[in-house]
Design a protein around this motif. Structure first.
Motif, PDB file in Angstrom:
ATOM      1  N   LEU A 108      -9.232  42.703   1.506  1.00 52.12           N
ATOM      2  CA  LEU A 108      -8.756  42.875   0.131  1.00 52.12           C
ATOM      3  C   LEU A 108      -7.692  43.963   0.073  1.00 52.12           C
ATOM      4  N   LEU A 109      -6.639  43.686  -0.665  1.00 52.47           N
ATOM      5  CA  LEU A 109      -5.650  44.709  -1.017  1.00 52.47           C
ATOM      6  C   LEU A 109      -5.829  44.977  -2.504  1.00 52.47           C
ATOM      7  N   HIS A 110      -6.254  46.205  -2.823  1.00 53.12           N
ATOM      8  CA  HIS A 110      -6.388  46.583  -4.234  1.00 53.12           C
ATOM      9  C   HIS A 110      -4.998  46.847  -4.789  1.00 53.12           C
ATOM     10  N   PHE A 111      -4.660  46.153  -5.856  1.00 58.76           N
ATOM     11  CA  PHE A 111      -3.309  46.291  -6.401  1.00 58.76           C
ATOM     12  C   PHE A 111      -3.049  47.697  -6.935  1.00 58.76           C
ATOM     13  N   HIS A 112      -1.855  48.224  -6.603  1.00 53.90           N
ATOM     14  CA  HIS A 112      -1.340  49.461  -7.178  1.00 53.90           C
ATOM     15  C   HIS A 112       0.121  49.222  -7.552  1.00 53.90           C
ATOM     16  N   GLU A 113       0.618  49.984  -8.484  1.00 58.72           N
ATOM     17  CA  GLU A 113       1.999  49.811  -8.941  1.00 58.72           C
ATOM     18  C   GLU A 113       3.003  49.945  -7.788  1.00 58.72           C
ATOM     19  N   GLN A 114       2.666  50.770  -6.793  1.00 54.03           N
ATOM     20  CA  GLN A 114       3.566  50.988  -5.657  1.00 54.03           C
ATOM     21  C   GLN A 114       3.748  49.732  -4.790  1.00 54.03           C
ATOM     22  N   HIS A 115       2.947  48.706  -5.041  1.00 53.30           N
ATOM     23  CA  HIS A 115       3.053  47.461  -4.270  1.00 53.30           C
ATOM     24  C   HIS A 115       4.034  46.469  -4.884  1.00 53.30           C
ATOM     25  N   ILE A 116       4.572  46.813  -6.039  1.00 55.80           N
ATOM     26  CA  ILE A 116       5.438  45.873  -6.758  1.00 55.80           C
ATOM     27  C   ILE A 116       6.807  45.767  -6.087  1.00 55.80           C
ATOM     28  N   GLY A 117       7.283  44.528  -5.971  1.00 56.55           N
ATOM     29  CA  GLY A 117       8.624  44.279  -5.435  1.00 56.55           C
ATOM     30  C   GLY A 117       9.626  44.072  -6.549  1.00 56.55           C
ATOM     31  N   ASN A 118       9.325  43.161  -7.456  1.00 57.16           N
ATOM     32  CA  ASN A 118      10.205  42.902  -8.593  1.00 57.16           C
ATOM     33  C   ASN A 118       9.505  43.370  -9.869  1.00 57.16           C
ATOM     34  N   PRO A 119       9.932  44.528 -10.417  1.00 61.44           N
ATOM     35  CA  PRO A 119       9.250  45.079 -11.596  1.00 61.44           C
ATOM     36  C   PRO A 119       9.364  44.200 -12.834  1.00 61.44           C
ATOM     37  N   MET A 120      10.387  43.348 -12.885  1.00 63.73           N
ATOM     38  CA  MET A 120      10.575  42.508 -14.074  1.00 63.73           C
ATOM     39  C   MET A 120       9.484  41.455 -14.213  1.00 63.73           C
ATOM     40  N   ILE A 121       8.971  41.000 -13.101  1.00 60.41           N
ATOM     41  CA  ILE A 121       7.911  39.985 -13.176  1.00 60.41           C
ATOM     42  C   ILE A 121       6.596  40.500 -12.585  1.00 60.41           C
ATOM     43  N   GLY A 122       6.625  41.732 -12.070  1.00 57.62           N
ATOM     44  CA  GLY A 122       5.404  42.340 -11.550  1.00 57.62           C
ATOM     45  C   GLY A 122       4.878  41.682 -10.291  1.00 57.62           C
ATOM     46  N   SER A 123       5.776  41.122  -9.500  1.00 61.51           N
ATOM     47  CA  SER A 123       5.323  40.465  -8.265  1.00 61.51           C
ATOM     48  C   SER A 123       5.157  41.488  -7.143  1.00 61.51           C
ATOM     49  N   ILE A 124       4.254  41.208  -6.255  1.00 63.54           N
ATOM     50  CA  ILE A 124       4.010  42.095  -5.116  1.00 63.54           C
ATOM     51  C   ILE A 124       5.125  41.911  -4.087  1.00 63.54           C
ATOM     52  N   HIS A 125       5.593  43.032  -3.529  1.00 60.04           N
ATOM     53  CA  HIS A 125       6.681  42.986  -2.546  1.00 60.04           C
ATOM     54  C   HIS A 125       6.258  42.172  -1.320  1.00 60.04           C
ATOM     55  N   GLY A 126       7.180  41.337  -0.841  1.00 61.99           N
ATOM     56  CA  GLY A 126       6.881  40.504   0.325  1.00 61.99           C
ATOM     57  C   GLY A 126       6.495  41.323   1.540  1.00 61.99           C
ATOM     58  N   GLY A 127       7.092  42.505   1.668  1.00 56.34           N
ATOM     59  CA  GLY A 127       6.766  43.373   2.794  1.00 56.34           C
ATOM     60  C   GLY A 127       5.367  43.951   2.692  1.00 56.34           C
ATOM     61  N   VAL A 128       4.881  44.111   1.465  1.00 62.75           N
ATOM     62  CA  VAL A 128       3.504  44.578   1.260  1.00 62.75           C
ATOM     63  C   VAL A 128       2.531  43.491   1.704  1.00 62.75           C
ATOM     64  N   THR A 129       2.830  42.255   1.302  1.00 58.33           N
ATOM     65  CA  THR A 129       1.990  41.127   1.734  1.00 58.33           C
ATOM     66  C   THR A 129       2.019  41.007   3.252  1.00 58.33           C
ATOM     67  N   ALA A 130       3.206  41.172   3.833  1.00 61.11           N
ATOM     68  CA  ALA A 130       3.333  41.096   5.295  1.00 61.11           C
ATOM     69  C   ALA A 130       2.525  42.210   5.967  1.00 61.11           C
ATOM     70  N   SER A 131       2.574  43.399   5.390  1.00 54.54           N
ATOM     71  CA  SER A 131       1.800  44.518   5.952  1.00 54.54           C
ATOM     72  C   SER A 131       0.308  44.224   5.904  1.00 54.54           C
ATOM     73  N   LEU A 132      -0.130  43.610   4.800  1.00 52.65           N
ATOM     74  CA  LEU A 132      -1.541  43.227   4.680  1.00 52.65           C
ATOM     75  C   LEU A 132      -1.915  42.222   5.771  1.00 52.65           C
ATOM     76  N   VAL A 133      -1.075  41.229   5.959  1.00 48.96           N
ATOM     77  CA  VAL A 133      -1.335  40.198   6.979  1.00 48.96           C
ATOM     78  C   VAL A 133      -1.432  40.845   8.371  1.00 48.96           C
ATOM     79  N   GLU A 134      -0.489  41.720   8.685  1.00 51.70           N
ATOM     80  CA  GLU A 134      -0.483  42.373   9.998  1.00 51.70           C
ATOM     81  C   GLU A 134      -1.730  43.235  10.185  1.00 51.70           C
ATOM     82  N   MET A 135      -2.109  43.938   9.128  1.00 51.17           N
ATOM     83  CA  MET A 135      -3.280  44.808   9.228  1.00 51.17           C
ATOM     84  C   MET A 135      -4.567  43.994   9.383  1.00 51.17           C
ATOM     85  N   CYS A 136      -4.650  42.890   8.653  1.00 52.54           N
ATOM     86  CA  CYS A 136      -5.827  42.008   8.773  1.00 52.54           C
ATOM     87  C   CYS A 136      -5.962  41.502  10.210  1.00 52.54           C
ATOM     88  N   ALA A 137      -4.851  41.054  10.776  1.00 49.33           N
ATOM     89  CA  ALA A 137      -4.876  40.497  12.144  1.00 49.33           C
ATOM     90  C   ALA A 137      -5.327  41.551  13.145  1.00 49.33           C
TER      91      ALA A 137
END
Lengths: 137, 152
Positions: free
Chosen positions: A31-60
């Protein structure tokens, strides 16, 4: 009794704190607990792709480290991410699956979702190097 | 060379951004299809506290950002973009307080999809830490970036 010192994956790192990374009781689930620092595009509040990638790498890394009972050095050497749909500003769940684990290399698939595991936001494949395997006894 | 102040990535990487505000990116080279940025390896991304090595995800995060920024700079008008996929090879780990350079090159744009390559090197000796290739969709359903510029 295990006489070895804890591996790095057993010691919580600043990166794990920054990601708000947490492993679940269910093996391979994270689980990645959402924090504002994870946002990539503030206009739509989407999580940054690099944050998702970091999660994937850490899980592996964590998945392989657990599989080896933390008795080896595990280092990610490559990751490949497909971003399947736009994410939103909520927690991200991930499930890692070992494709193959050998003596020196491991291959792990990771799927990420938010509300529904059947509606994934990203999938990743990771290749990891295993070295310095220690006796588990 | 595009003046840094009007590079679209400079707007996106603004100090008001919740993520990019922590990186303090320094633009060192900007061309229509190329972007190079200097930054420092921060403590919050450390993976191994015994060696001060940073996590691989730090380079992936920067690569995704700068590669996306290079796409923004290659467009005639500002449009939202989204990463479709990203493959990263990690050859070495950054160390805490390293000065690093991330460069990205837009290889081609075809049918609203940009193919981009990127690299992270250690500024001190040019050692390659990570290479990446990715594709980015140009024009998404996301709110146009001009709104972001106006909000700042």
């Amino acid at each position: 009794m295990n006489q070895h010192p804890p591996s790095q994956m057993q010691i919580r790192s600043p990166m794990q704190d920054w990601l708000a990374f947490q492993s679940d009781d269910e093996k391979g689930k994270y689980l990645l607990h959402f924090h504002e620092q994870h946002i990539g595009n503030p206009m739509i509040g989407s999580i940054h792709g690099g944050v998702t990638a970091s999660l994937v790498e850490m899980c592996a890394e964590h998945m392989i480290s657990v599989e080896l009972e933390h008795q080896a050095d595990v280092k990610l050497i490559s990751s490949s991410l497909d971003y399947l749909r736009i994410s939103k500003d909520t927690d991200v769940h991930a499930r890692a699956r070992i494709v193959r684990i050998g003596r020196r290399m491991a291959f792990v698939d990771v799927w990420c979702w938010q509300d529904d595991e059947n509606i994934p936001i990203a999938r990743g494949t990771c290749t990891l190097r295993i070295s310095n395997q220690r006796d588990k006894s | 060379m595009i003046p840094v102040m009007i590079h679209p990535a400079a707007i996106f990487f603004s100090p008001a951004h919740p993520l990019f505000s922590i990186f303090k990116f320094e633009f060192i080279e900007t061309k229509p299809d190329f972007l190079a940025i200097k930054f420092i390896a921060l403590e919050r991304f450390v993976d191994r506290v015994d060696t001060n090595h940073l996590h691989s995800g730090f380079c992936t995060l920067i690569l995704d950002s700068v590669m996306g920024g290079s796409v923004m700079g290659s467009l005639e008008k500002m449009q939202p973009i989204a990463t479709i996929n990203l493959t990263t090879q990690h050859s070495s780990r950054a160390m805490l307080d390293d000065y690093l350079i991330c460069s990205a090159n837009v290889e081609c744009i075809e049918d609203q999809i940009a193919i981009v390559t990127g690299q992270v090197t250690r500024d001190e000796n040019g050692e390659i830490l990570a290479n990446a290739v990715g594709s980015f969709m140009i024009g998404t359903r996301a709110t146009p970036l001009v709104s972001t510029a106006g909000a700042n």
